[in-house]
Design an enzyme around this catalytic site. Structure first.
Site, PDB file in Angstrom:
ATOM      1  N   THR A  10       0.810  -1.225   0.000  1.00  0.00           N
ATOM      2  CA  THR A  10       0.000   0.000   0.000  1.00  0.00           C
ATOM      3  C   THR A  10       0.843   1.275   0.000  1.00  0.00           C
ATOM      4  O   THR A  10       0.308   2.362   0.207  1.00  0.00           O
ATOM      5  CB  THR A  10      -0.916   0.003   1.243  1.00  0.00           C
ATOM      6  OG1 THR A  10      -0.096  -0.135   2.419  1.00  0.00           O
ATOM      7  CG2 THR A  10      -1.898  -1.150   1.188  1.00  0.00           C
ATOM      8  N   GLU A  11       2.130   1.153  -0.215  1.00  0.00           N
ATOM      9  CA  GLU A  11       3.033   2.292  -0.042  1.00  0.00           C
ATOM     10  C   GLU A  11       2.631   3.521  -0.852  1.00  0.00           C
ATOM     11  O   GLU A  11       2.734   4.661  -0.362  1.00  0.00           O
ATOM     12  CB  GLU A  11       4.467   1.880  -0.406  1.00  0.00           C
ATOM     13  CG  GLU A  11       5.148   0.997   0.630  1.00  0.00           C
ATOM     14  CD  GLU A  11       4.885  -0.486   0.434  1.00  0.00           C
ATOM     15  OE1 GLU A  11       5.581  -1.301   1.055  1.00  0.00           O
ATOM     16  OE2 GLU A  11       3.953  -0.836  -0.329  1.00  0.00           O
TER      17      GLU A  11
END
Length: 259
Positions: A135-136
């Site tokens: 999810t960076e």
């Protein structure tokens, strides 16, 4: 050996490393990364260990970076952030190149760096309820380190979808994409992983597992001719190893061999 953020135990030639920050969803920080590196080095140096299981206590396998840790990173200089990134890089590389087989037992969500840990394990089994993903990009960060391993594992097309969208996927989808090995019901996963670990311990040569793992990790970097030459050299060297001599003798004599 005492750890603050994980548990380490060895039984029946299997080392079990358990992330133990359930109140933080086993989130990563600098100290936990350092302890993980030490735990894997300990397993690597222990001749009594043949397989390593990585798991987490509580509802999550690993939720990625700790919030306090993320706040601290914003205050770091470039050099401090580089040194910190290199610590996580070393952990991923050490797991990926460990001479022993590493199995991820994923009984909860594995997100960002937590999913990175799953990525670098040799085998991984997840419960159906687990969500996995990187999810960076959703917080203005990048999944830099894991990308190096993930492209090798599942190919550029699937990597683009996972890393650019930052979406979480079900364990079933992760298995289809090749991110994990397979999905196992929650009531069965502990026994299943233990059975796989026992099979590796008892039915396969430690040297063969080590050399095969190294071969898988290196052949993609070599041109075809060099890759084949490297494989032939390993083949010839393995034939002279005591494990191979024992294995072939047992096969020819129709004897059951326990490794």
């Amino acid at each position: 050996m005492a750890f603050s953020f994980l548990q380490y135990e060895v039984a029946a030639r299997v080392a079990t490393i358990t992330l133990n920050r359930p109140e933080k969803r086993n989130a990563l920080n600098g100290l936990l990364v350092a302890e993980l590196r030490l735990a894997f080095k300990t397993a690597a140096a222990d001749d009594a260990v043949k397989v390593v299981i990585l798991k987490g206590n509580g509802e999550a396998f690993c939720a990625g970076a700790d919030l306090e840790y993320l706040q601290q990173l914003q205050k770091n200089t470039y050099d401090e952030n580089l040194a910190d990134s290199q610590e996580l890089m070393q952990l991923f590389q050490e797991i990926y190149q460990l001479d022993k087989i590493v199995i991820a037992q994923v009984e909860g969500h594995a997100v960002a760096g937590g999913c990175g840990l799953v990525t670098v394990c040799d085998l991984s089994y997840a419960v159906p309820e687990a969500l996995l993903g990187y999810t960076e990009v959703k917080i203005g960060f990048i999944p830099a380190l894991v990308a190096v391993f993930l492209v090798r594992k599942i190919g550029e097309g699937r990597v683009r979808e996972l890393l650019l969208t930052g979406k979480l996927v079900t364990a079933a989808k992760a298995a289809i994409d090749g991110l994990i090995t397979t999905v196992i019901p929650a009531t069965e996963i502990k026994a299943h992983v233990a059975k796989v670990a026992a099979s590796l311990c008892n039915e396969a040569s430690a040297n063969s597992l080590k050399v095969t793992k190294k071969l898988i990790g290196t052949v993609l970097d070599l041109p075809l001719e060099k890759g084949l030459a490297h494989a032939a050299a390993l083949n010839a060297a393995t034939r002279g190893h005591d494990d191979c001599k024992r294995g072939i003798a047992a096969f020819l004599n129709k004897e059951k061999l326990t490794w």
